[in-house]
Design a protein around this motif. Structure first.
Motif, short mmCIF file in Angstrom:
data_model
loop_
_atom_site.label_atom_id
_atom_site.label_comp_id
_atom_site.label_asym_id
_atom_site.label_seq_id
_atom_site.Cartn_x
_atom_site.Cartn_y
_atom_site.Cartn_z
N ARG A 107 0.93 -1.13 0.05
CA ARG A 107 -0.09 -0.01 -0.09
C ARG A 107 0.87 1.29 0.03
O ARG A 107 0.56 2.32 -0.76
CB ARG A 107 -0.94 -0.18 1.27
CG ARG A 107 -1.84 1.15 1.58
CD ARG A 107 -2.79 1.10 0.42
NE ARG A 107 -2.66 2.05 -0.77
CZ ARG A 107 -3.40 1.92 -1.90
NH1 ARG A 107 -4.50 1.32 -1.99
NH2 ARG A 107 -3.07 2.76 -2.88
N THR A 108 2.03 1.26 0.78
CA THR A 108 2.86 2.35 0.71
C THR A 108 3.60 2.77 -0.58
O THR A 108 3.58 3.73 -0.92
CB THR A 108 3.82 2.17 2.08
OG1 THR A 108 3.26 1.98 3.03
CG2 THR A 108 4.58 3.43 2.19
N LEU A 109 3.94 1.65 -1.23
CA LEU A 109 4.50 1.65 -2.28
C LEU A 109 3.67 2.39 -3.42
O LEU A 109 3.84 3.25 -4.37
CB LEU A 109 5.09 0.33 -2.79
CG LEU A 109 6.32 -0.13 -2.30
CD1 LEU A 109 6.79 -1.50 -2.87
CD2 LEU A 109 7.64 0.95 -2.67
N ARG A 110 2.36 1.87 -3.39
CA ARG A 110 1.27 2.63 -4.38
C ARG A 110 1.10 3.82 -4.09
O ARG A 110 0.81 4.96 -4.99
CB ARG A 110 -0.13 1.40 -4.26
CG ARG A 110 0.11 0.03 -4.68
CD ARG A 110 -1.27 -0.43 -4.80
NE ARG A 110 -1.88 -0.09 -5.93
CZ ARG A 110 -3.32 -0.38 -6.27
NH1 ARG A 110 -3.96 -1.19 -5.36
NH2 ARG A 110 -3.61 -0.02 -7.52
N ASP A 111 1.13 4.16 -2.88
CA ASP A 111 0.87 5.77 -2.67
C ASP A 111 2.16 6.50 -3.04
O ASP A 111 1.89 7.77 -3.20
CB ASP A 111 0.76 5.84 -0.89
CG ASP A 111 -0.42 5.33 -0.34
OD1 ASP A 111 -1.60 5.15 -1.01
OD2 ASP A 111 -0.34 5.17 0.95
N LEU A 112 3.31 6.02 -2.91
CA LEU A 112 4.52 6.45 -3.32
C LEU A 112 4.53 6.81 -4.94
O LEU A 112 4.71 7.83 -5.53
CB LEU A 112 6.11 5.72 -3.06
CG LEU A 112 7.13 6.19 -3.65
CD1 LEU A 112 8.30 6.12 -2.52
CD2 LEU A 112 7.41 5.50 -4.76
N VAL A 113 3.98 5.67 -5.57
CA VAL A 113 3.81 5.80 -7.01
C VAL A 113 2.74 7.10 -7.30
O VAL A 113 3.00 7.93 -8.15
CB VAL A 113 3.38 4.62 -7.69
CG1 VAL A 113 2.85 4.61 -9.09
CG2 VAL A 113 4.34 3.50 -7.58
N ARG A 114 1.79 7.14 -6.63
CA ARG A 114 1.03 8.23 -6.81
C ARG A 114 1.46 9.62 -6.53
O ARG A 114 1.30 10.42 -7.21
CB ARG A 114 -0.43 7.89 -5.99
CG ARG A 114 -1.62 8.91 -6.51
CD ARG A 114 -2.91 8.83 -5.58
NE ARG A 114 -2.71 8.90 -4.21
CZ ARG A 114 -2.76 7.90 -3.39
NH1 ARG A 114 -2.98 6.64 -3.78
NH2 ARG A 114 -2.70 7.89 -2.16
N ALA A 115 1.93 9.53 -5.66
CA ALA A 115 2.63 11.05 -5.06
C ALA A 115 3.78 11.34 -5.92
O ALA A 115 3.96 12.49 -6.50
CB ALA A 115 3.51 10.86 -3.75
N PHE A 116 4.79 10.55 -6.60
CA PHE A 116 5.77 10.79 -7.39
C PHE A 116 5.32 11.08 -8.83
O PHE A 116 5.54 11.83 -9.44
CB PHE A 116 6.77 9.65 -7.57
CG PHE A 116 7.67 9.59 -6.45
CD1 PHE A 116 7.67 10.26 -5.43
CD2 PHE A 116 8.76 8.66 -6.41
CE1 PHE A 116 8.45 10.25 -4.22
CE2 PHE A 116 9.62 8.28 -5.28
CZ PHE A 116 9.54 9.21 -4.34
N ARG A 117 4.08 10.37 -9.49
CA ARG A 117 3.51 10.60 -10.63
C ARG A 117 2.97 12.17 -10.52
O ARG A 117 2.98 12.64 -11.77
CB ARG A 117 2.51 9.51 -10.98
CG ARG A 117 2.16 9.79 -12.35
CD ARG A 117 1.21 8.45 -12.50
NE ARG A 117 2.03 7.28 -12.88
CZ ARG A 117 1.86 6.11 -12.41
NH1 ARG A 117 0.64 5.96 -11.81
NH2 ARG A 117 2.45 5.00 -12.84
N THR A 118 2.42 12.63 -9.61
CA THR A 118 1.72 13.71 -9.63
C THR A 118 2.13 14.87 -8.98
O THR A 118 1.86 15.99 -9.04
CB THR A 118 0.22 13.60 -8.78
OG1 THR A 118 0.25 13.22 -7.66
CG2 THR A 118 -0.76 12.38 -9.67
#
Length: 253
Positions: A107-118
């Motif tokens: 879950r934390t990695l998915r949150d990181l992906v969203r944060a880095f992408r946007t």
């Protein structure tokens, strides 16, 4: 430019948020990552995480309380600069055939992906691991980056460095043909494995001769056996060793 550096540069420029590099050569991979980020038009610092050190910026002390992977990934999201984050030991939390992935890490990695992408800052995380483990939840978010074993030029350079470093203690009796054969015999090994094989070839008989090829090929056979291959066949080809059996997706050259 090295193929990995070219691909990695393009992925960084395209703002890919999460990459996966499968390799046993942790230090060699890190060196290539650092060299690539330093050569960018706007160089980016490299942050590194391991289970023993926690998260730290190159040349600085680790961030307190980041030994835990969830805490480390969250800390990466709070960094206020363009950066590349190299995460070394996360494969242990990403599951396997008999054990599911840690849901908090995923879950934390998915949150990181969203944060880095946007986010406003250009950041990328890259998992460096000897084992490729991607849980289904991350399959669409992770980009796997190829990182091939050392080529002939790298192996040859290593051999030359070792010959020079041991010139006072190890007599070298190699002509150009012997040097080429010794170099090619080590193809298919990591740099560390090649270095170990060359050391054994040097101490075998107290000098480095063309007979060291047999020592290097024997070490290559040991490496193949450790990988779970069923059979090793010696040939008269350049590398002299071919792996046959289950798991032998690629012959050792």
């Amino acid at each position: 430019m090295h193929p990995f550096r070219r691909t990695f540069t393009q992925l960084l420029q395209a703002r890919f948020p999460l990459l996966y590099l499968e390799s046993f050569e942790e230090q060699r991979a890190l060196d290539e990552i650092v060299a690539t980020t330093a050569a960018l038009k706007t160089p980016r610092p490299v942050w590194r995480w391991s289970a023993t050190d926690g998260l730290c910026r190159a040349g600085q002390a680790p961030e307190r309380g980041t030994d835990d992977p969830v805490a480390a990934v969250r800390a990466a999201q709070r960094v206020t600069e363009r950066a590349v984050f190299v995460l070394h030991d996360l494969h242990g939390f990403l599951g396997e055939a008999t054990r599911p992935a840690d849901p908090q890490v995923v879950r934390t990695l998915r949150d990181l992906v969203r944060a880095f992408r946007t986010g406003d800052l250009t950041c990328t995380a890259i998992l460096v691991s000897p084992i490729l483990r991607i849980p289904p939840e991350l399959e669409k978010d992770v980009t796997v980056v190829d990182f091939v074993l050392p080529g002939e030029d790298e192996i040859r350079a290593l051999l030359d460095v070792m010959i020079t470093a041991n010139a006072d203690t190890v007599p070298v009796r190699l002509d150009d043909r012997g040097h080429d054969r010794l170099t090619r015999a080590a193809l298919g090994l990591t740099l560390t494995e090649a270095e170990n094989a060359f050391v054994l070839a040097m101490v075998d008989g107290g000098s480095l001769t063309e007979s060291g090829v047999e020592v290097v090929l024997a070490e290559k056979a040991q490496t193949i056996r450790k990988s779970g291959l069923l059979e090793v066949i010696r040939t008269a080809g350049h590398g002299g060793t071919v792996a046959i059996g289950s798991g032998a997706g690629e012959s050792a050259r």
